[in-house]
Scaffold this motif. Structure first.
Motif, PDB file in Angstrom:
ATOM      1  N   ALA A 181       0.858  -1.180   0.000  1.00  0.00           N
ATOM      2  CA  ALA A 181       0.000   0.000   0.000  1.00  0.00           C
ATOM      3  C   ALA A 181       0.899   1.236   0.000  1.00  0.00           C
ATOM      4  O   ALA A 181       2.133   1.133  -0.076  1.00  0.00           O
ATOM      5  N   ASN A 182       0.324   2.402   0.071  1.00  0.00           N
ATOM      6  CA  ASN A 182       1.101   3.643   0.081  1.00  0.00           C
ATOM      7  C   ASN A 182       1.864   3.737   1.395  1.00  0.00           C
ATOM      8  O   ASN A 182       1.259   3.768   2.470  1.00  0.00           O
ATOM      9  N   VAL A 183       3.189   3.750   1.304  1.00  0.00           N
ATOM     10  CA  VAL A 183       4.040   3.658   2.497  1.00  0.00           C
ATOM     11  C   VAL A 183       4.239   5.046   3.098  1.00  0.00           C
ATOM     12  O   VAL A 183       4.508   6.022   2.391  1.00  0.00           O
ATOM     13  N   ILE A 184       4.127   5.110   4.408  1.00  0.00           N
ATOM     14  CA  ILE A 184       4.250   6.391   5.100  1.00  0.00           C
ATOM     15  C   ILE A 184       5.121   6.215   6.343  1.00  0.00           C
ATOM     16  O   ILE A 184       5.096   5.177   6.993  1.00  0.00           O
ATOM     17  N   GLY A 185       5.909   7.247   6.630  1.00  0.00           N
ATOM     18  CA  GLY A 185       6.814   7.223   7.773  1.00  0.00           C
ATOM     19  C   GLY A 185       7.906   8.256   7.574  1.00  0.00           C
ATOM     20  O   GLY A 185       7.908   9.015   6.597  1.00  0.00           O
ATOM     21  N   ALA A 186       8.856   8.300   8.493  1.00  0.00           N
ATOM     22  CA  ALA A 186       9.931   9.284   8.433  1.00  0.00           C
ATOM     23  C   ALA A 186      10.712   9.138   7.140  1.00  0.00           C
ATOM     24  O   ALA A 186      11.067   8.034   6.732  1.00  0.00           O
ATOM     25  N   GLY A 187      10.972  10.268   6.492  1.00  0.00           N
ATOM     26  CA  GLY A 187      11.802  10.258   5.298  1.00  0.00           C
ATOM     27  C   GLY A 187      11.058  10.100   3.989  1.00  0.00           C
ATOM     28  O   GLY A 187      11.684   9.937   2.942  1.00  0.00           O
ATOM     29  N   VAL A 188       9.716  10.133   4.005  1.00  0.00           N
ATOM     30  CA  VAL A 188       8.965  10.026   2.753  1.00  0.00           C
ATOM     31  C   VAL A 188       9.411  11.134   1.799  1.00  0.00           C
ATOM     32  O   VAL A 188       9.503  12.296   2.191  1.00  0.00           O
ATOM     33  N   PRO A 189       9.710  10.809   0.551  1.00  0.00           N
ATOM     34  CA  PRO A 189      10.177  11.834  -0.398  1.00  0.00           C
ATOM     35  C   PRO A 189       9.151  12.951  -0.598  1.00  0.00           C
ATOM     36  O   PRO A 189       7.936  12.728  -0.534  1.00  0.00           O
ATOM     37  N   GLU A 190       9.647  14.142  -0.851  1.00  0.00           N
ATOM     38  CA  GLU A 190       8.769  15.294  -1.012  1.00  0.00           C
ATOM     39  C   GLU A 190       7.938  15.212  -2.286  1.00  0.00           C
ATOM     40  O   GLU A 190       6.983  15.975  -2.460  1.00  0.00           O
ATOM     41  N   GLY A 191       8.280  14.308  -3.203  1.00  0.00           N
ATOM     42  CA  GLY A 191       7.479  14.147  -4.399  1.00  0.00           C
ATOM     43  C   GLY A 191       6.121  13.540  -4.116  1.00  0.00           C
ATOM     44  O   GLY A 191       5.198  13.656  -4.932  1.00  0.00           O
ATOM     45  N   SER A 192       5.967  12.876  -2.969  1.00  0.00           N
ATOM     46  CA  SER A 192       4.686  12.284  -2.598  1.00  0.00           C
ATOM     47  C   SER A 192       3.824  13.328  -1.896  1.00  0.00           C
ATOM     48  O   SER A 192       4.314  14.347  -1.412  1.00  0.00           O
ATOM     49  N   LEU A 193       2.517  13.056  -1.812  1.00  0.00           N
ATOM     50  CA  LEU A 193       1.622  13.962  -1.091  1.00  0.00           C
ATOM     51  C   LEU A 193       2.052  14.094   0.358  1.00  0.00           C
ATOM     52  O   LEU A 193       2.127  15.197   0.907  1.00  0.00           O
ATOM     53  N   PHE A 194       2.368  12.956   1.006  1.00  0.00           N
ATOM     54  CA  PHE A 194       2.750  12.985   2.423  1.00  0.00           C
ATOM     55  C   PHE A 194       4.024  13.808   2.620  1.00  0.00           C
ATOM     56  O   PHE A 194       4.122  14.607   3.551  1.00  0.00           O
ATOM     57  N   GLY A 195       5.004  13.599   1.752  1.00  0.00           N
ATOM     58  CA  GLY A 195       6.250  14.333   1.871  1.00  0.00           C
ATOM     59  C   GLY A 195       6.081  15.816   1.600  1.00  0.00           C
ATOM     60  O   GLY A 195       6.710  16.663   2.244  1.00  0.00           O
ATOM     61  N   ARG A 196       5.210  16.121   0.644  1.00  0.00           N
ATOM     62  CA  ARG A 196       4.955  17.532   0.312  1.00  0.00           C
ATOM     63  C   ARG A 196       4.324  18.255   1.487  1.00  0.00           C
ATOM     64  O   ARG A 196       4.738  19.367   1.847  1.00  0.00           O
ATOM     65  N   VAL A 197       3.322  17.632   2.110  1.00  0.00           N
ATOM     66  CA  VAL A 197       2.661  18.258   3.253  1.00  0.00           C
ATOM     67  C   VAL A 197       3.630  18.379   4.430  1.00  0.00           C
ATOM     68  O   VAL A 197       3.707  19.417   5.090  1.00  0.00           O
ATOM     69  N   ALA A 198       4.388  17.308   4.680  1.00  0.00           N
ATOM     70  CA  ALA A 198       5.343  17.339   5.794  1.00  0.00           C
ATOM     71  C   ALA A 198       6.391  18.425   5.583  1.00  0.00           C
ATOM     72  O   ALA A 198       6.738  19.156   6.529  1.00  0.00           O
ATOM     73  N   GLY A 199       6.902  18.550   4.361  1.00  0.00           N
ATOM     74  CA  GLY A 199       7.885  19.594   4.081  1.00  0.00           C
ATOM     75  C   GLY A 199       7.331  20.986   4.325  1.00  0.00           C
ATOM     76  O   GLY A 199       8.017  21.861   4.881  1.00  0.00           O
ATOM     77  N   HIS A 200       6.076  21.198   3.915  1.00  0.00           N
ATOM     78  CA  HIS A 200       5.448  22.506   4.143  1.00  0.00           C
ATOM     79  C   HIS A 200       5.282  22.777   5.631  1.00  0.00           C
ATOM     80  O   HIS A 200       5.502  23.905   6.096  1.00  0.00           O
TER      81      HIS A 200
END
Length: 353
Positions: A181-200
């Motif tokens: 499934a869609n993997v989530i956790g520390a270090g998710v790349p910013e190209g993903s939705l999760f990484g984009r939101v976390a970076g913001h």
């Protein structure tokens, strides 16, 4: 894991793409269980398995251009018992790049393992929920559902899965595919939705600390619901697949997810709530014309429980806190779960088998 699984301690494990997001987590998990871990990747990473972790080496090798014969030699030199393919292309890659990373690379790995001397080396190929396309319309999608991917990523990942399964049928490769499934956790790349939101949120937290007003978060339409799985749960599934008897897993496709569809708008709102920030979210009214995707993803993970003795144990909040802790300033850790709020409680309570 079950009693019939071989011990992880002492195994020689090659993690292809070992310095990437998932590869780092998998290398650390195998090392923690006493395996000799060899991270193989084209480039070094600024963040990898902690230097204090014993039994971990890193080899720089361009897997996109290395001939199968050369890869066979590398794996023989390290005495690999297990190869985990965490390499590939997803975000910010065009169709040609995805075909090279998700299809041609896998075919090269299969050829290398088919030619390897000695006992078969276990190959754990990391597939994707996106191989299914729309999947089951209302319930959970099982492994017997006919894949109809709708994105270049899903199509190329399916071709990689098919290459592994052909290798097991026709060339004696000891391979198993885990459809994640869609993997989530520390270090998710910013190209993903999760990484984009976390970076913001990380940028906004630093702006807030300076007394500045955080900027609004602009996102595409958040109408989809996605099955999510924590990096720790993925690592546990990979360890189980790597050590299970061949008669149980060879030639199998096994779903690895939480078995629930999480609305993406609710997930984004939850990330913001856990950050403790007040960030307005601005959704685009329409998706980009180039975007093709499905509205809902939900995996049936009963085969993983039956064959691997695996089940997801980490909640969505666990994953979100890990992700936010990796981007927020140390003096501003993610908030705890307020009384009465449960975002993605563990799918099943218990101790990891």
């Amino acid at each position: 894991m079950r009693p019939e699984h071989r011990p992880t301690a002492g195994l020689s494990v090659a993690v292809l793409g070992g310095t990437g997001f998932l590869g780092r987590h998998l290398g650390a998990a195998f090392a923690a269980k006493g395996a000799r871990v060899h991270l193989i990747a084209r480039t070094a990473a600024t963040e990898s398995v902690p230097p204090s972790t014993s039994g971990v080496t890193t080899t720089r090798l361009d897997l996109l251009t290395t001939a199968p014969e050369a890869l066979t030699e590398v794996l023989a030199t390290i005495g690999a018992d297990v190869v985990v393919n965490a390499a590939g292309r997803a975000w910010r890659a065009d169709g040609t790049e995805m075909a090279a990373g998700n299809v041609e690379l896998v075919e090269r790995v299969v050829t290398a393992l088919a030619a390897a001397p000695g006992p078969p080396v276990r190959l754990v190929q990391l597939g994707s929920v996106h191989e299914y396309g729309a999947g089951a319309p209302d319930g959970a999608t099982g492994e017997d559902h006919a894949p109809t991917p709708v994105t270049p990523y899903g199509r190329t990942k399916l071709r990689g899965t098919q290459a592994v399964l052909r290798g097991t049928r026709e060339r004696g490769v000891d391979g198993v595919v885990l459809r994640l499934a869609n993997v989530i956790g520390a270090g998710v790349p910013e190209g993903s939705l999760f990484g984009r939101v976390a970076g913001h949120l990380g940028t906004s937290a630093r702006a807030d600390a300076r007394g500045e007003k955080p900027a609004a978060l602009h996102l595409p339409p958040l109408r989809a619901a996605r099955d999510l799985v924590d990096t720790g749960d993925v690592a546990a599934a990979v360890l189980a697949a790597a050590t299970a008897p061949a008669r149980i897993v060879t030639g199998q496709v096994i779903n690895v997810g939480r078995g629930e569809a999480v609305p993406m708008r609710g997930l984004v709102d939850r990330m913001i709530a856990l950050s403790g920030l007040e960030i307005p979210v601005v959704e685009a009214t329409e998706a980009p014309a180039s975007r093709t995707d499905v509205a809902r993803q939900c995996l049936d993970v009963s085969r993983a429980r039956r064959l691997l003795g695996w089940r997801p144990l980490r909640s969505v909040d666990d994953s979100l806190r890990d992700l936010l802790a990796s981007v927020l300033p140390p003096e501003r850790p993610p908030l705890g779960t307020p009384l009465g709020i449960t975002a993605g409680a563990p799918a099943e309570e218990g101790v990891r088998p």
